[in-house]
Motif scaffolding. Sequence first.
Motif, PDB file in Angstrom:
ATOM      1  N   ALA A 458       0.844  -1.125  -0.090  1.00 28.32           N
ATOM      2  CA  ALA A 458      -0.010  -0.111   0.045  1.00 28.32           C
ATOM      3  C   ALA A 458       0.887   1.165   0.084  1.00 28.32           C
ATOM      4  O   ALA A 458       1.912   1.162   0.579  1.00 28.32           O
ATOM      5  CB  ALA A 458      -0.807  -0.050   1.122  1.00 28.32           C
ATOM      6  N   PRO A 459       0.362   2.305  -0.882  1.00 30.26           N
ATOM      7  CA  PRO A 459      -0.662   2.567  -1.409  1.00 30.26           C
ATOM      8  C   PRO A 459      -0.765   2.138  -3.001  1.00 30.26           C
ATOM      9  O   PRO A 459      -1.827   2.394  -3.722  1.00 30.26           O
ATOM     10  CB  PRO A 459      -1.111   3.779  -1.265  1.00 30.26           C
ATOM     11  N   THR A 460       0.212   1.255  -3.416  1.00 33.10           N
ATOM     12  CA  THR A 460       0.067   0.881  -4.805  1.00 33.10           C
ATOM     13  C   THR A 460      -0.999  -0.057  -4.929  1.00 33.10           C
ATOM     14  O   THR A 460      -1.519  -0.407  -6.175  1.00 33.10           O
ATOM     15  CB  THR A 460       1.414   0.139  -5.103  1.00 33.10           C
ATOM     16  N   ALA A 461      -1.576  -0.665  -4.025  1.00 30.90           N
ATOM     17  CA  ALA A 461      -2.635  -1.550  -4.100  1.00 30.90           C
ATOM     18  C   ALA A 461      -3.359  -1.305  -2.765  1.00 30.90           C
ATOM     19  O   ALA A 461      -2.960  -0.752  -1.594  1.00 30.90           O
ATOM     20  CB  ALA A 461      -2.199  -2.820  -3.877  1.00 30.90           C
ATOM     21  N   PRO A 462      -4.766  -1.743  -2.814  1.00 36.55           N
ATOM     22  CA  PRO A 462      -5.507  -1.634  -1.186  1.00 36.55           C
ATOM     23  C   PRO A 462      -4.854  -2.392   0.032  1.00 36.55           C
ATOM     24  O   PRO A 462      -4.385  -3.206  -0.222  1.00 36.55           O
ATOM     25  CB  PRO A 462      -6.808  -2.342  -1.725  1.00 36.55           C
ATOM     26  N   HIS A 463      -5.194  -1.623   1.030  1.00 34.36           N
ATOM     27  CA  HIS A 463      -4.507  -2.168   2.200  1.00 34.36           C
ATOM     28  C   HIS A 463      -4.915  -2.820   3.012  1.00 34.36           C
ATOM     29  O   HIS A 463      -4.463  -3.542   3.892  1.00 34.36           O
ATOM     30  CB  HIS A 463      -3.890  -0.863   3.077  1.00 34.36           C
ATOM     31  N   GLU A 464      -6.254  -3.372   2.647  1.00 36.97           N
ATOM     32  CA  GLU A 464      -7.233  -4.177   3.804  1.00 36.97           C
ATOM     33  C   GLU A 464      -6.682  -5.633   3.795  1.00 36.97           C
ATOM     34  O   GLU A 464      -6.751  -6.202   2.705  1.00 36.97           O
ATOM     35  CB  GLU A 464      -8.552  -3.947   3.221  1.00 36.97           C
ATOM     36  N   ALA A 465      -6.268  -6.123   4.767  1.00 33.57           N
ATOM     37  CA  ALA A 465      -5.930  -7.572   4.957  1.00 33.57           C
ATOM     38  C   ALA A 465      -6.973  -8.579   4.509  1.00 33.57           C
ATOM     39  O   ALA A 465      -6.407  -9.600   4.047  1.00 33.57           O
ATOM     40  CB  ALA A 465      -5.351  -7.539   6.485  1.00 33.57           C
ATOM     41  N   PRO A 466      -8.262  -8.386   5.095  1.00 36.93           N
ATOM     42  CA  PRO A 466      -9.077  -9.358   4.678  1.00 36.93           C
ATOM     43  C   PRO A 466      -9.422  -9.717   3.111  1.00 36.93           C
ATOM     44  O   PRO A 466      -9.347 -10.747   2.821  1.00 36.93           O
ATOM     45  CB  PRO A 466     -10.466  -9.034   5.220  1.00 36.93           C
ATOM     46  N   ASN A 467      -9.320  -8.682   2.405  1.00 38.06           N
ATOM     47  CA  ASN A 467      -9.392  -8.674   0.739  1.00 38.06           C
ATOM     48  C   ASN A 467      -8.278  -9.219   0.390  1.00 38.06           C
ATOM     49  O   ASN A 467      -8.103  -9.989  -0.597  1.00 38.06           O
ATOM     50  CB  ASN A 467      -9.703  -7.070   0.461  1.00 38.06           C
TER      51      ASN A 467
END
Length: 560
Positions: A458-467
């Motif tokens: 992140a932030p090159t990609a979404p940071h949310e761990a579950p996803n």
Amino acid sequence: MSSPTKIYRNATVFTGDAEVAPREAFAVRDGLFVAAGDLASVRLAANAGAGAGSGSGSATEAAEEIDLGGALVTPGITEGHSHMLMLGEALSKVQLRDAKTVGEVQERLAAARAANPDAPRILGVSWLFDIFEDGEQPTAAMLDAAVPDVPVLLDANDLHSVWVNTAALEAMGITRETPDPVGGEIVRDENGDATGFLLETAAVKYGWGYLDSVATDEDRDGFLRNAFDAYLETGVTAVTEMSFGEAELAAYGRVLDREGRLPLVVNAHWLLTASGDLETDLAEVARVAEIRDRVAAQYGDRWLRIAGVKFILDGVIDACTAAMRAPYANGAMPGPIWEREFALPVAVAADAAGLQFALHAIGDEASTIALDMVQEAIRVNGPRADRRPRVEHLEYVADDTIARMAALGVTASMQPVHCDPAVLDNWQAQLGDARGDEGFPWHKFRAAGVTLALGTDAPTAPHEAPNNLFIALTAKSVLDRERAPYQPERVFQPEQALEAFTLGPAWATRRDSELGRIATGYRASFVVWEANPLEESPEALLDKSAAETFVDGTRAYPAP
């Protein structure tokens, strides 16, 4: 004064080790795990010491028991690769990852300008190369059509290029005479004028350098606070900071000076920039070692540790700047950012100073250079158990490199969100051959016995761990859920993935004696999940946050 002992029961407790069966309970006292196992054993261990040394209550006072309702509990996630200030800033930028056309980007920028007429500049993040027609590149004129009067700077999804308007080129001072930095390019037209597209180190030097020059300490403190909050909400209790420098050092120092601790543990790698001059590069390594020692003497390393240095060896496949062994579909075959003649001696010097390597290598030639650096450090400086070198990303990697990584004890630091099928169309098109179906080979690393440390970048990609975990388990898309999975034979079993989110990154950051396990004596940083992939479909993870996140035994999310 000791804190009360707490027993957490009626849970599925993943201890951090994929080979260990889940437990049903664990106990916490004074910020540490006391025990984990069956409830009777945990009660025995917890109550044996409950109240001892507290100054109030008796040594036989019963521990408090908390029923978790059957929820999954794991060690706190150690984010394997992040850029904290950039993440915190990106959360307030115009989001472009789901924009499908240049026109949609223009509409969002115009709307942002209309909503903020006094803003000195408009910033955006995460545009994809897929929005351009065949052969088309980003230009300042495209952005001038939406916002001509103030600087516009848009970070690409991979953070390896910046798209800017004419006002931004002027603000950065870029003219026909402005030189390309080592390892970067100011894209120019046939007249030699900048087109508004900055690649690799040109994006860093001019784009990010400009933003750094206009940011205040108050801005940076806010960015850092945003990043801490965002990660705690998703179950992260430690991060691996991969773009550490002077601004980051000052921002973290202000938090430590003010509060004596950080909201979560940070393991930092100082970003080295290739200068093209060996003496300059070696001097920078010596300076980083001195800063590391000074920070450790001032603050200790419980919350902030400058673990090592980061080399960006190549670019990205989407922009045809990653170093590959064979040409791209368009015939391009760019070289690395760090040539071997500089990379190897600088690596040896960093290793001799006890600085851990983090080696950005997306293409198969870059990862070959990365292992050459590791091997040269071993040859010159000798074997060392705590070296723990790591290669970042490894999007396309040769089988012989995977075998070398296993032999040399090199960690594979990878990001499932980077191969969300919704962002792979351009990636596959640039390779143009069978390589497009051979990327991100998690299964080959597992089979070879290479330690995996998963993260988001992140932030090159979404940071949310579950996803991120969902993609690791399914190879499906979070961004476009109708997409077919990309090479699903690569997927992790839930236990494997959870270990690669917790114990794997803790090991890679040399924190595995204190983090990454729910075990006696370890720091009681853990997450209570809203979904349980050990028992439920991976789809249950989608768009979830953590139910609760604890750092050293204290609940950090939701905030008390």
